[in-house]
Enzyme design. Structure first.
Site, PDB file in Angstrom:
ATOM      1  CB  CYS A   1       1.592  -3.633   5.312  1.00 36.78           C
ATOM      2  SG  CYS A   1      -0.034  -4.318   5.674  1.00 36.78           S
TER       3      CYS A   1
ATOM      4  CG  HIS B   1      -0.328  -0.059   2.541  1.00 36.47           C
ATOM      5  ND1 HIS B   1       0.222   1.042   3.163  1.00 36.47           N
ATOM      6  CD2 HIS B   1      -0.161  -1.092   3.403  1.00 36.47           C
ATOM      7  CE1 HIS B   1       0.695   0.695   4.342  1.00 36.47           C
ATOM      8  NE2 HIS B   1       0.480  -0.605   4.511  1.00 36.47           N
TER       9      HIS B   1
END
Length: 126
Positions: free
Chosen positions: A102, A86
Site C-alpha cells: 500500500c 491510506h
C-alpha cells in the site's frame, strides 16, 4: 468502518483530478485539471511486497478504517490484493519502503486527499 462506493455525482469530480505515484522518489502528486496541484510524501511497499505499478482507479473510500490504515482509506483497483492509499499509525515510516504494497501518507494528507478526490479518480503508479 464506513466504506463509500461509486456514485453518479462523483463522475464530474473524478474527471477533475488525477493522482501519480512515483515509487522511487516516494512522492504522490495530485493534479487538478491536468495541472500540478499538490505533492505529498509517502511510504511504499518493501522489496518483498512491492507497491503494484500500473494504471488504476479509486474504487472505494473508508472513513476511520482503524489499525495501521490511519484516518482514511482510498481503495485501488489493483489486481491480486487489497491495495490502497491510506494514512498511518506510524508516521516515522513515511519516506521509506516498509508497507505490504500500500501507499501510506500522513493522516492530515490522506484526510485532505479523501475530501478532494472521489471514487473513480485515476491513479498511475510508476
Amino acid at each position: 468502518m464506513f466504506i463509500r462506493y461509486f456514485n453518479v455525482q462523483d463522475l464530474y469530480r473524478a474527471s477533475l483530478y488525477t493522482i501519480t505515484v512515483n515509487v522511487a522518489s516516494r512522492k504522490l502528486t495530485l493534479f487538478k485539471e491536468g495541472k500540478l496541484f499538490k505533492t505529498y510524501p509517502i511510504a511504499v511497499g518493501k522489496p518483498s511486497t512491492p507497491t503494484p505499478k500500473g494504471n488504476f482507479k479509486i474504487i472505494n473510500k473508508a472513513h476511520n478504517p482503524g489499525g495501521p490504515f490511519g484516518s482514511r482509506w482510498l481503495g485501488l483497483s489493483a489486481p491480486n490484493g487489497d491495495y490502497g492509499i491510506h494514512g498511518t499509525n506510524n508516521p516515522s515510516s513515511i519516506g521509506k519502503a516498509v508497507s505490504n504494497g500500500c501507499i501510506r501518507t500522513y493522516n492530515n494528507n490522506i484526510i485532505e486527499l479523501y475530501n478532494l478526490v472521489p471514487v473513480g479518480t485515476p491513479v498511475k503508479i510508476m
